[in-house]
Design a protein around this motif. Structure first.
Motif, PDB file in Angstrom:
ATOM      1  N   ASN A  29       0.797  -1.222   0.000  1.00 42.61           N
ATOM      2  CA  ASN A  29       0.000   0.000   0.000  1.00 42.61           C
ATOM      3  C   ASN A  29       0.833   1.276   0.000  1.00 42.61           C
ATOM      4  N   VAL A  30       2.141   1.148   0.033  1.00 41.79           N
ATOM      5  CA  VAL A  30       2.990   2.349  -0.057  1.00 41.79           C
ATOM      6  C   VAL A  30       4.006   2.239  -1.183  1.00 41.79           C
ATOM      7  N   ARG A  31       4.026   1.120  -1.901  1.00 41.56           N
ATOM      8  CA  ARG A  31       5.025   0.944  -2.942  1.00 41.56           C
ATOM      9  C   ARG A  31       4.873   2.017  -4.016  1.00 41.56           C
ATOM     10  N   GLY A  32       5.967   2.542  -4.412  1.00 42.29           N
ATOM     11  CA  GLY A  32       5.964   3.554  -5.452  1.00 42.29           C
ATOM     12  C   GLY A  32       5.649   4.956  -4.978  1.00 42.29           C
ATOM     13  N   GLU A  33       5.180   5.124  -3.751  1.00 41.94           N
ATOM     14  CA  GLU A  33       4.853   6.460  -3.250  1.00 41.94           C
ATOM     15  C   GLU A  33       6.116   7.193  -2.838  1.00 41.94           C
ATOM     16  N   GLU A  34       6.200   8.432  -3.219  1.00 44.13           N
ATOM     17  CA  GLU A  34       7.286   9.287  -2.784  1.00 44.13           C
ATOM     18  C   GLU A  34       6.781  10.197  -1.676  1.00 44.13           C
ATOM     19  N   PRO A  35       7.648  10.556  -0.720  1.00 48.10           N
ATOM     20  CA  PRO A  35       7.204  11.463   0.354  1.00 48.10           C
ATOM     21  C   PRO A  35       6.702  12.774  -0.229  1.00 48.10           C
ATOM     22  N   LEU A  36       5.612  13.289   0.348  1.00 50.41           N
ATOM     23  CA  LEU A  36       5.109  14.577  -0.095  1.00 50.41           C
ATOM     24  C   LEU A  36       6.119  15.666   0.231  1.00 50.41           C
ATOM     25  N   PRO A  37       6.223  16.693  -0.604  1.00 52.27           N
ATOM     26  CA  PRO A  37       7.165  17.776  -0.316  1.00 52.27           C
ATOM     27  C   PRO A  37       6.842  18.439   1.009  1.00 52.27           C
ATOM     28  N   ALA A  38       7.880  18.859   1.717  1.00 51.62           N
ATOM     29  CA  ALA A  38       7.693  19.507   3.015  1.00 51.62           C
ATOM     30  C   ALA A  38       6.854  20.777   2.874  1.00 51.62           C
ATOM     31  N   GLN A  39       7.064  21.491   1.791  1.00 51.81           N
ATOM     32  CA  GLN A  39       6.284  22.683   1.513  1.00 51.81           C
ATOM     33  C   GLN A  39       5.569  22.510   0.170  1.00 51.81           C
ATOM     34  N   ALA A  40       4.287  22.847   0.172  1.00 50.01           N
ATOM     35  CA  ALA A  40       3.507  22.674  -1.052  1.00 50.01           C
ATOM     36  C   ALA A  40       4.029  23.586  -2.151  1.00 50.01           C
ATOM     37  N   THR A  41       4.226  23.017  -3.325  1.00 51.96           N
ATOM     38  CA  THR A  41       4.659  23.811  -4.475  1.00 51.96           C
ATOM     39  C   THR A  41       3.428  24.167  -5.298  1.00 51.96           C
ATOM     40  N   SER A  42       3.321  25.416  -5.693  1.00 54.62           N
ATOM     41  CA  SER A  42       2.148  25.868  -6.436  1.00 54.62           C
ATOM     42  C   SER A  42       2.283  25.524  -7.905  1.00 54.62           C
ATOM     43  N   VAL A  43       1.140  25.342  -8.548  1.00 57.26           N
ATOM     44  CA  VAL A  43       1.092  25.100  -9.987  1.00 57.26           C
ATOM     45  C   VAL A  43       0.831  26.448 -10.661  1.00 57.26           C
ATOM     46  N   PRO A  44       1.748  26.932 -11.515  1.00 60.42           N
ATOM     47  CA  PRO A  44       1.509  28.213 -12.202  1.00 60.42           C
ATOM     48  C   PRO A  44       0.236  28.137 -13.039  1.00 60.42           C
ATOM     49  N   LEU A  50      -6.063  26.197 -17.338  1.00 59.20           N
ATOM     50  CA  LEU A  50      -7.448  26.036 -16.888  1.00 59.20           C
ATOM     51  C   LEU A  50      -8.315  25.436 -17.989  1.00 59.20           C
ATOM     52  N   GLU A  51      -8.088  25.891 -19.215  1.00 55.36           N
ATOM     53  CA  GLU A  51      -8.834  25.328 -20.342  1.00 55.36           C
ATOM     54  C   GLU A  51      -8.506  23.849 -20.508  1.00 55.36           C
ATOM     55  N   ARG A  52      -7.232  23.524 -20.357  1.00 52.65           N
ATOM     56  CA  ARG A  52      -6.818  22.124 -20.458  1.00 52.65           C
ATOM     57  C   ARG A  52      -7.449  21.292 -19.341  1.00 52.65           C
ATOM     58  N   ASP A 139      -1.186  16.210 -16.578  1.00 58.69           N
ATOM     59  CA  ASP A 139      -2.641  16.249 -16.695  1.00 58.69           C
ATOM     60  C   ASP A 139      -3.294  16.340 -15.323  1.00 58.69           C
ATOM     61  N   SER A 140      -2.716  15.680 -14.325  1.00 59.22           N
ATOM     62  CA  SER A 140      -3.236  15.786 -12.968  1.00 59.22           C
ATOM     63  C   SER A 140      -3.159  17.221 -12.468  1.00 59.22           C
ATOM     64  N   ASP A 141      -2.050  17.896 -12.736  1.00 65.61           N
ATOM     65  CA  ASP A 141      -1.904  19.290 -12.304  1.00 65.61           C
ATOM     66  C   ASP A 141      -2.912  20.195 -13.005  1.00 65.61           C
ATOM     67  N   ALA A 142      -3.187  19.921 -14.277  1.00 63.88           N
ATOM     68  CA  ALA A 142      -4.167  20.727 -14.999  1.00 63.88           C
ATOM     69  C   ALA A 142      -5.568  20.514 -14.415  1.00 63.88           C
ATOM     70  N   LEU A 143      -5.913  19.278 -14.115  1.00 62.05           N
ATOM     71  CA  LEU A 143      -7.193  18.994 -13.470  1.00 62.05           C
ATOM     72  C   LEU A 143      -7.289  19.697 -12.122  1.00 62.05           C
ATOM     73  N   TYR A 144      -6.215  19.624 -11.357  1.00 64.92           N
ATOM     74  CA  TYR A 144      -6.174  20.259 -10.045  1.00 64.92           C
ATOM     75  C   TYR A 144      -6.403  21.763 -10.170  1.00 64.92           C
ATOM     76  N   ALA A 145      -5.712  22.398 -11.111  1.00 64.21           N
ATOM     77  CA  ALA A 145      -5.858  23.840 -11.298  1.00 64.21           C
ATOM     78  C   ALA A 145      -7.287  24.196 -11.687  1.00 64.21           C
ATOM     79  N   PHE A 146      -7.894  23.401 -12.566  1.00 62.66           N
ATOM     80  CA  PHE A 146      -9.268  23.673 -12.968  1.00 62.66           C
ATOM     81  C   PHE A 146     -10.214  23.558 -11.781  1.00 62.66           C
ATOM     82  N   LEU A 147     -10.104  22.477 -11.008  1.00 66.30           N
ATOM     83  CA  LEU A 147     -11.005  22.292  -9.873  1.00 66.30           C
ATOM     84  C   LEU A 147     -10.819  23.393  -8.834  1.00 66.30           C
TER      85      LEU A 147
END
Length: 424
Positions: A29-44, A50-52, A139-147
């Motif tokens: 259940n943790v294989r392949g997971e990388e630790p989350l960044p200590a500080q959240a990085t923003s998506v420009p 947003l259209e994407r 594509d995940s980042d684009a979805l995140y930005a849209f939501l």
């Protein structure tokens, strides 16, 4: 050295096996997971991003599950029935208290790719991360930005109504260890760019396998034979095999015919109804022509797998006589006395794949509930079929279904009243 009693040795061996199994489940259940960044990085955020993201949300048909009928878009609350209870879709608007407003892009990616929420809880696969795991980080980042750009709606998430032990995280962890591995999409160098784009959409964001695949007793899809069809749990619609031309395979269709079906819900070779009509209405009609052609290219090349032929069980003479009377009274006026149909409005039943498939579920559903293709920009006024569920008994529905499945060259198994009762 004194040997341990036999009973104690056996107990220790069992304990060791249990600890090893628990360790394997935990690792799985943790294989392949990388630790989350200590500080959240923003998506420009840009208008193009947003259209994407909006486009990808349509491709994934996100609103279909995350919007309750009559409720605010993406605010969750819709119940998704499963054989194990009801899973309620979450609020994915940017409300910080009840939605994903305080999620980072990395946490959203972890949910898509690994099926784990912001707080680390395992997500139920009614959210199809088993397919979304193939979606790229871009594509995940684009979805995140849209939501995150959508109106925030304060609406607490509903607690799932699952039976024990399916409501336990431990049980879900075991399920994931057995049936889920995070993955990434790898283009096939032997295939064209168009085929690979289609494979990415069909296998990933469009999550076609979530419906068009059989499921085992634990609710996991069997991907040994890709897109080989299966009964959609709790809906009693059969998602036909896309690997078999006898069901919904399009290997002998032209690319244009496949694109037309995905774009309009209607084509010279068939129409979308039931859950697929909703997919066309909410999702595929909005996709770019290039993506539709890519999906068509992939679907046309799905390896063919025809189910083994079976000797059909024929209905009795009395049942077929009853079916012929019901057909003459209610069906022949539109579909023809010989099942020949009438142009594009009323499809021919002679040789129709919904009629001749081994599974009679969709035919029975259409008789009971009616058949309604989607209203789309390319086909704004589709013809529909009225429901007969209130005017025909189970025996009459079974008889007319058996009649059309064994007439005009059709040779499919008979339908029993119990089959109708299950669907009803």
């Amino acid at each position: 050295m004194k040997r341990l009693p036999t009973g104690l040795r056996a107990a220790l061996a069992v304990l060791a096996l249990l600890l090893a199994a628990a360790a394997w489940v935990a690792w799985s259940n943790v294989r392949g997971e990388e630790p989350l960044p200590a500080q959240a990085t923003s998506v420009p955020v840009t208008p193009q991003l947003l259209e994407r993201g909006a486009y990808l949300a349509r491709a994934g048909n996100c609103a279909a599950c995350h919007t309750e009928r009559g409720g605010p878009a993406f605010a969750g609350g819709k119940g998704i029935p499963t054989p194990f209870g009801i899973v309620y879709a979450g609020n994915i608007t940017p409300d910080p208290a009840t939605g994903i407003g305080n999620w980072s892009a990395a946490e959203f990616w972890r949910a898509m790719h690994h099926g784990r929420s912001k707080g680390g809880r395992l997500l139920y696969p009614a959210f199809p991360y088993t397919e979304y795991t193939l979606v790229t980080r871009q594509d995940s980042d684009a979805l995140y930005a849209f939501l995150q750009s959508r109106p925030a709606v304060q609406r607490p998430n509903r607690e799932h109504a699952l039976r024990f032990p399916y409501d336990r995280q431990a049980a879900l962890a075991v399920w994931r260890a057995l049936f889920f591995s995070p993955a990434e999409f790898r283009p096939d160098p032997a295939k064209s760019d168009e085929w690979n784009r289609g494979a990415y959409l069909v296998r990933g964001l469009a999550h076609c396998q979530a419906c068009h695949a059989p499921r085992n007793a634990f609710g996991a899809t069997n991907d040994r034979l890709e897109l080989s069809g299966g009964l959609i749990p709790m809906q009693n619609w059969y998602a036909p095999s896309l690997a078999s031309p006898a069901e919904a395979g399009v290997q002998d269709w032209s690319i244009d015919e496949i694109v037309q079906l995905l774009k309009t819900g209607d084509s010279p070779r068939g129409a979308a109804m039931g859950p697929m009509a909703e997919v066309v209405f909410s999702s595929t009609q909005h996709l770019a022509e290039a993506d539709l052609r890519a999906m068509a290219t992939f679907l046309k090349q799905v390896p063919r797998h025809d189910p083994p032929a079976a000797t059909p069980a024929r209905a009795s003479h009395e049942v077929l006589e009853l079916g012929a009377r019901v057909y003459g009274n209610h069906c022949a006026q539109c579909h023809g006395k010989q099942g020949e149909g009438a142009g594009a409005a009323y499809p021919a039943l002679a040789g129709h794949r919904t009629v001749t498939m081994a599974s009679s579920a969709n035919l029975v559903r259409v008789i009971l509930s009616g058949g309604f293709p989607p209203t789309t920009a390319g086909h704004p006024r589709p013809f529909g079929m009225q429901p007969f569920g209130l005017s025909l008994s189970d025996a009459e529905v079974a008889a007319v279904a058996s009649y059309v499945r064994s007439s005009w060259g059709n040779a499919a198994p008979a339908v029993m009243p119990l089959d109708v009762q299950r669907v009803r």
